[in-house]
Write a protein that holds these residues in place. Structure first.
Motif, PDB file in Angstrom:
ATOM      1  N   LEU A  11       0.841  -1.190   0.000  1.00  0.00           N
ATOM      2  CA  LEU A  11       0.000   0.000   0.000  1.00  0.00           C
ATOM      3  C   LEU A  11       0.875   1.238   0.000  1.00  0.00           C
ATOM      4  O   LEU A  11       1.826   1.338   0.785  1.00  0.00           O
ATOM      5  N   VAL A  12       0.558   2.183  -0.870  1.00  0.00           N
ATOM      6  CA  VAL A  12       1.349   3.398  -0.985  1.00  0.00           C
ATOM      7  C   VAL A  12       0.431   4.565  -1.328  1.00  0.00           C
ATOM      8  O   VAL A  12      -0.618   4.382  -1.944  1.00  0.00           O
ATOM      9  N   GLN A  13       0.806   5.754  -0.907  1.00  0.00           N
ATOM     10  CA  GLN A  13       0.043   6.951  -1.239  1.00  0.00           C
ATOM     11  C   GLN A  13       0.301   7.382  -2.672  1.00  0.00           C
ATOM     12  O   GLN A  13       1.355   7.088  -3.244  1.00  0.00           O
ATOM     13  N   ALA A  14      -0.659   8.074  -3.249  1.00  0.00           N
ATOM     14  CA  ALA A  14      -0.474   8.628  -4.582  1.00  0.00           C
ATOM     15  C   ALA A  14       0.783   9.486  -4.622  1.00  0.00           C
ATOM     16  O   ALA A  14       1.048  10.274  -3.716  1.00  0.00           O
ATOM     17  N   GLY A  15       1.551   9.309  -5.685  1.00  0.00           N
ATOM     18  CA  GLY A  15       2.810  10.011  -5.823  1.00  0.00           C
ATOM     19  C   GLY A  15       3.997   9.242  -5.292  1.00  0.00           C
ATOM     20  O   GLY A  15       5.147   9.633  -5.544  1.00  0.00           O
ATOM     21  N   GLY A  16       3.743   8.160  -4.580  1.00  0.00           N
ATOM     22  CA  GLY A  16       4.808   7.356  -4.016  1.00  0.00           C
ATOM     23  C   GLY A  16       5.366   6.347  -4.997  1.00  0.00           C
ATOM     24  O   GLY A  16       5.011   6.324  -6.176  1.00  0.00           O
ATOM     25  N   SER A  17       6.236   5.477  -4.482  1.00  0.00           N
ATOM     26  CA  SER A  17       6.934   4.504  -5.314  1.00  0.00           C
ATOM     27  C   SER A  17       6.901   3.118  -4.694  1.00  0.00           C
ATOM     28  O   SER A  17       6.817   2.962  -3.473  1.00  0.00           O
ATOM     29  N   LEU A  18       6.959   2.114  -5.547  1.00  0.00           N
ATOM     30  CA  LEU A  18       7.116   0.726  -5.154  1.00  0.00           C
ATOM     31  C   LEU A  18       8.038   0.046  -6.155  1.00  0.00           C
ATOM     32  O   LEU A  18       8.118   0.462  -7.315  1.00  0.00           O
ATOM     33  N   ARG A  19       8.695  -1.009  -5.702  1.00  0.00           N
ATOM     34  CA  ARG A  19       9.552  -1.795  -6.573  1.00  0.00           C
ATOM     35  C   ARG A  19       9.150  -3.255  -6.477  1.00  0.00           C
ATOM     36  O   ARG A  19       9.229  -3.859  -5.402  1.00  0.00           O
ATOM     37  N   LEU A  20       8.713  -3.823  -7.588  1.00  0.00           N
ATOM     38  CA  LEU A  20       8.319  -5.215  -7.651  1.00  0.00           C
ATOM     39  C   LEU A  20       9.459  -6.061  -8.206  1.00  0.00           C
ATOM     40  O   LEU A  20      10.212  -5.607  -9.068  1.00  0.00           O
ATOM     41  N   SER A  21       9.557  -7.290  -7.720  1.00  0.00           N
ATOM     42  CA  SER A  21      10.557  -8.224  -8.210  1.00  0.00           C
ATOM     43  C   SER A  21       9.897  -9.542  -8.552  1.00  0.00           C
ATOM     44  O   SER A  21       8.887  -9.924  -7.961  1.00  0.00           O
ATOM     45  N   CYS A  22      10.480 -10.252  -9.505  1.00  0.00           N
ATOM     46  CA  CYS A  22      10.004 -11.567  -9.903  1.00  0.00           C
ATOM     47  C   CYS A  22      11.206 -12.431 -10.234  1.00  0.00           C
ATOM     48  O   CYS A  22      12.068 -12.025 -11.017  1.00  0.00           O
ATOM     49  N   VAL A  23      11.255 -13.624  -9.657  1.00  0.00           N
ATOM     50  CA  VAL A  23      12.347 -14.553  -9.919  1.00  0.00           C
ATOM     51  C   VAL A  23      11.788 -15.883 -10.394  1.00  0.00           C
ATOM     52  O   VAL A  23      10.818 -16.403  -9.836  1.00  0.00           O
ATOM     53  N   ALA A  24      12.383 -16.425 -11.443  1.00  0.00           N
ATOM     54  CA  ALA A  24      12.007 -17.736 -11.955  1.00  0.00           C
ATOM     55  C   ALA A  24      12.829 -18.814 -11.272  1.00  0.00           C
ATOM     56  O   ALA A  24      14.027 -18.641 -11.023  1.00  0.00           O
ATOM     57  N   SER A  25      12.191 -19.933 -10.982  1.00  0.00           N
ATOM     58  CA  SER A  25      12.886 -21.056 -10.370  1.00  0.00           C
ATOM     59  C   SER A  25      12.257 -22.357 -10.836  1.00  0.00           C
ATOM     60  O   SER A  25      11.164 -22.369 -11.392  1.00  0.00           O
ATOM     61  N   GLY A 112       3.171 -15.910 -12.525  1.00  0.00           N
ATOM     62  CA  GLY A 112       3.241 -15.903 -11.083  1.00  0.00           C
ATOM     63  C   GLY A 112       1.860 -15.793 -10.479  1.00  0.00           C
ATOM     64  O   GLY A 112       0.855 -15.629 -11.179  1.00  0.00           O
ATOM     65  N   GLN A 113       1.796 -15.880  -9.160  1.00  0.00           N
ATOM     66  CA  GLN A 113       0.508 -15.833  -8.480  1.00  0.00           C
ATOM     67  C   GLN A 113      -0.016 -14.419  -8.297  1.00  0.00           C
ATOM     68  O   GLN A 113      -1.188 -14.230  -7.980  1.00  0.00           O
ATOM     69  N   GLY A 114       0.829 -13.433  -8.483  1.00  0.00           N
ATOM     70  CA  GLY A 114       0.424 -12.046  -8.387  1.00  0.00           C
ATOM     71  C   GLY A 114       0.763 -11.416  -7.055  1.00  0.00           C
ATOM     72  O   GLY A 114       0.848 -12.086  -6.029  1.00  0.00           O
ATOM     73  N   THR A 115       0.957 -10.107  -7.078  1.00  0.00           N
ATOM     74  CA  THR A 115       1.186  -9.339  -5.866  1.00  0.00           C
ATOM     75  C   THR A 115       0.326  -8.079  -5.921  1.00  0.00           C
ATOM     76  O   THR A 115       0.238  -7.413  -6.951  1.00  0.00           O
ATOM     77  N   GLN A 116      -0.325  -7.777  -4.811  1.00  0.00           N
ATOM     78  CA  GLN A 116      -1.281  -6.666  -4.765  1.00  0.00           C
ATOM     79  C   GLN A 116      -0.563  -5.330  -4.616  1.00  0.00           C
ATOM     80  O   GLN A 116       0.279  -5.159  -3.738  1.00  0.00           O
ATOM     81  N   VAL A 117      -0.940  -4.386  -5.464  1.00  0.00           N
ATOM     82  CA  VAL A 117      -0.485  -3.003  -5.359  1.00  0.00           C
ATOM     83  C   VAL A 117      -1.707  -2.128  -5.154  1.00  0.00           C
ATOM     84  O   VAL A 117      -2.628  -2.143  -5.974  1.00  0.00           O
ATOM     85  N   THR A 118      -1.722  -1.374  -4.070  1.00  0.00           N
ATOM     86  CA  THR A 118      -2.833  -0.485  -3.767  1.00  0.00           C
ATOM     87  C   THR A 118      -2.307   0.931  -3.585  1.00  0.00           C
ATOM     88  O   THR A 118      -1.420   1.164  -2.760  1.00  0.00           O
ATOM     89  N   VAL A 119      -2.855   1.861  -4.348  1.00  0.00           N
ATOM     90  CA  VAL A 119      -2.451   3.257  -4.291  1.00  0.00           C
ATOM     91  C   VAL A 119      -3.624   4.072  -3.765  1.00  0.00           C
ATOM     92  O   VAL A 119      -4.688   4.111  -4.381  1.00  0.00           O
ATOM     93  N   SER A 120      -3.429   4.716  -2.636  1.00  0.00           N
ATOM     94  CA  SER A 120      -4.479   5.510  -2.019  1.00  0.00           C
ATOM     95  C   SER A 120      -4.376   6.964  -2.450  1.00  0.00           C
ATOM     96  O   SER A 120      -3.296   7.462  -2.779  1.00  0.00           O
TER      97      SER A 120
END
Length: 121
Positions: A11-25, A112-120
């Protein structure tokens, strides 16, 4: 068996940042193009960005200039740096990869199974 594991959502506020990662195995021979897709509730899954082994990238117009996709071929990992986030970016983000498996002897798309990103707001 091939697995794509995403991480970094939150969860992040509008204008903020997030970094997603994905690794194959798992057991596979090679990974070709990889990318990120997203799906908001009640909507279809849409492309966000893709990247080839050579670093060629493609972005959806809605994220161009704000998101950056990158990859590490040695680690079969991709990342998505998301800046200037907007409420419209809220979705489940999925990692995708085109992978060759010796057992199946074919190229196939894996998710992948997915990861939730929520921007308020």
């Amino acid at each position: 068996q091939v697995r794509l594991a995403e991480s970094g959502g939150g969860l992040v506020q509008a204008g903020g940042s997030l970094r997603l990662s994905c690794v194959a195995s798992g057991r596979y021979c090679g990974v070709d193009i990889m990318g990120w897709y997203r799906q908001a509730p009640g909507k279809q899954r849409d492309l966000v960005a893709t990247i080839t082994r050579g670093g060629n990238t493609n972005y959806a117009g809605a994220v161009k200039g704000r998101f950056t996709i990158s990859r590490d071929n040695a680690k079969d990992t991709i990342t998505l740096q998301m800046n200037s986030l907007k409420p419209e970016d809220t979705a489940v983000y999925y990692c995708q990869a085109h992978i060759w498996t010796s057992g199946d002897r074919q190229w196939a798309d894996y998710w992948g199974q997915g990861t939730q990103v929520t921007v308020s707001s």
